[in-house]
Design an enzyme around this catalytic site. Structure first.
Site, PDB file in Angstrom:
ATOM      1  N   HIS A  15      49.680  26.980  43.037  1.00 45.93           N
ATOM      2  CA  HIS A  15      50.601  27.748  42.191  1.00 45.93           C
ATOM      3  C   HIS A  15      50.837  27.024  40.868  1.00 45.93           C
ATOM      4  CE1 HIS A  15      54.920  29.415  41.622  1.00 45.93           C
ATOM      5  NE2 HIS A  15      54.073  30.392  41.344  1.00 45.93           N
ATOM      6  N   HIS A  57      55.690  29.826  31.925  1.00 43.76           N
ATOM      7  CA  HIS A  57      56.399  30.664  32.887  1.00 43.76           C
ATOM      8  C   HIS A  57      57.685  31.243  32.312  1.00 43.76           C
ATOM      9  CE1 HIS A  57      59.180  31.566  36.193  1.00 43.76           C
ATOM     10  NE2 HIS A  57      58.098  31.872  36.898  1.00 43.76           N
TER      11      HIS A  57
HETATM   12  O1  G3P Z   1      51.952  35.136  40.854  1.00 43.63           O
HETATM   13  C1  G3P Z   1      52.733  34.685  41.910  1.00 43.63           C
HETATM   14  C2  G3P Z   1      53.967  33.973  41.434  1.00 43.63           C
HETATM   15  O2  G3P Z   1      53.618  33.014  40.487  1.00 43.63           O
HETATM   16  C3  G3P Z   1      54.988  34.911  40.884  1.00 43.63           C
HETATM   17  O3  G3P Z   1      56.200  34.295  40.574  1.00 43.63           O
HETATM   18  O4  G3P Z   1      57.850  33.350  39.047  1.00 43.63           O
HETATM   19  O5  G3P Z   1      56.217  31.850  40.139  1.00 43.63           O
HETATM   20  O6  G3P Z   1      55.475  33.388  38.347  1.00 43.63           O
HETATM   21  P1  G3P Z   1      56.437  33.171  39.478  1.00 43.63           P
HETATM   22 MG    MG Z   2      53.311  33.059  38.378  1.00 44.95          MG
END
Ligand code: G3P
Ligand code: MG
Length: 265
Positions: A15, A57
């Site tokens: 992630h 983000h």
């Molecule tokens: O794409 C999955 C996840 O990254 C979505 O949430 O807030 O971590 O971008 P966020």
């Molecule tokens: Mg994301």
């Protein structure tokens, strides 16, 4: 666009590039993810003031950089001059905010597959979807083929777009129709099937905390790929896979093993 082809991408993604082990959405994070054996990553793409896509983000700078204010008020060059590493740890001091292009080139140079989350600042959904899709089409021009957003035609080295924003995905589809799309939900709405079909999505991405076994089975029975974020407990990951979830991303790249993956399988 329902289908029954198996998920052709890595099943476990780091992630934001390198999970919790590196400053999110940086080239350093991508390298950390790779060093831990991850063949695929997720990252977030947003627009700078000069419409250059960058990895970011939050729509503000304070949490993850040395800057202040809105990301969209700074050019890509201004963002590149910020320190996006020290907030995480001193080992990453001076790590810049990368352009989307630099991040993609880092991934392509090492065969790392990407789930590109299109993350627009408020009011910029269409512009962001358009710019990220155009950049992707240019950077993967050698691999993208006509009709490549259809599951049967997927080229497993080409990224998969995802977004919480309908307008961003619609703009991405218009600008790069042959790159596949996934609709991203926190909670899956009752009309999920209509939403996916209207955008020609191949996959549904959702917060695993709100997913039930019954809903996972319904999504899979309808023929869509199903992706979960952000799964940090190995036992939960096993449960989700047993429900039929195809793939997930994790921040705990120290705890959860990447899968073996090759685009040629
Ligand atoms: O794409 C999955 C996840 O990254 C979505 O949430 O807030 O971590 O971008 P966020
Ligand atoms: Mg994301």
């Amino acid at each position: 666009m329902s289908h029954y082809r198996r998920w052709p991408y890595p099943r476990v993604l780091a992630h934001r590039g390198g999970g919790a082990l590196a400053p999110e959405n940086t080239v350093a994070a991508i390298r950390v993810g790779r060093a831990h054996g991850f063949h695929g990553i997720e990252f977030d793409a947003m627009l700078a003031a000069d419409d250059v896509p960058v990895l970011m983000h939050d729509d503000r700078l304070e949490r993850t950089t040395s800057g202040r204010g809105e990301v969209a008020a700074h050019t890509a060059a201004q963002l590149a001059a910020l320190d996006a590493g020290t907030w995480h740890s001193r080992a990453f001091a001076g790590e810049p905010v990368p352009t989307f292009e630099a991040a993609v080139r880092e991934c392509r140079a090492h065969g790392t597959w990407i789930n590109i989350e299109i993350k627009p600042a408020p009011g910029a959904a269409e512009r962001t979807g358009d710019a990220v899709a155009r950049a992707t089409a240019r950077l993967y021009a050698d691999l993208i083929r006509a009709g490549g957003d259809a599951p049967a035609q997927i080229e497993p080295r080409v990224p998969l777009f995802s977004s919480f924003e309908w307008k961003a995905l619609a703009a991405a589809r218009a600008a790069a129709p042959d790159v596949p799309r996934g609709f991203l939900f926190d909670r899956v709405p009752p009309d999920w099937r209509d939403e996916l079909d209207a955008l020609g999505c191949a996959s549904l991405h959702t917060n695993h905390r709100h997913l039930s076994r019954e809903l996972a089975v319904a999504i899979k029975d309808a023929g869509y790929w199903l992706f979960c974020y952000t799964v940090d407990d190995p036992a939960r990951a096993g449960e989700l896979l047993a429900w039929g979830v195809d793939a997930y991303c994790t921040d705990r790249i120290d705890l959860i093993q990447p899968d073996a993956w090759s685009p040629d399988e």
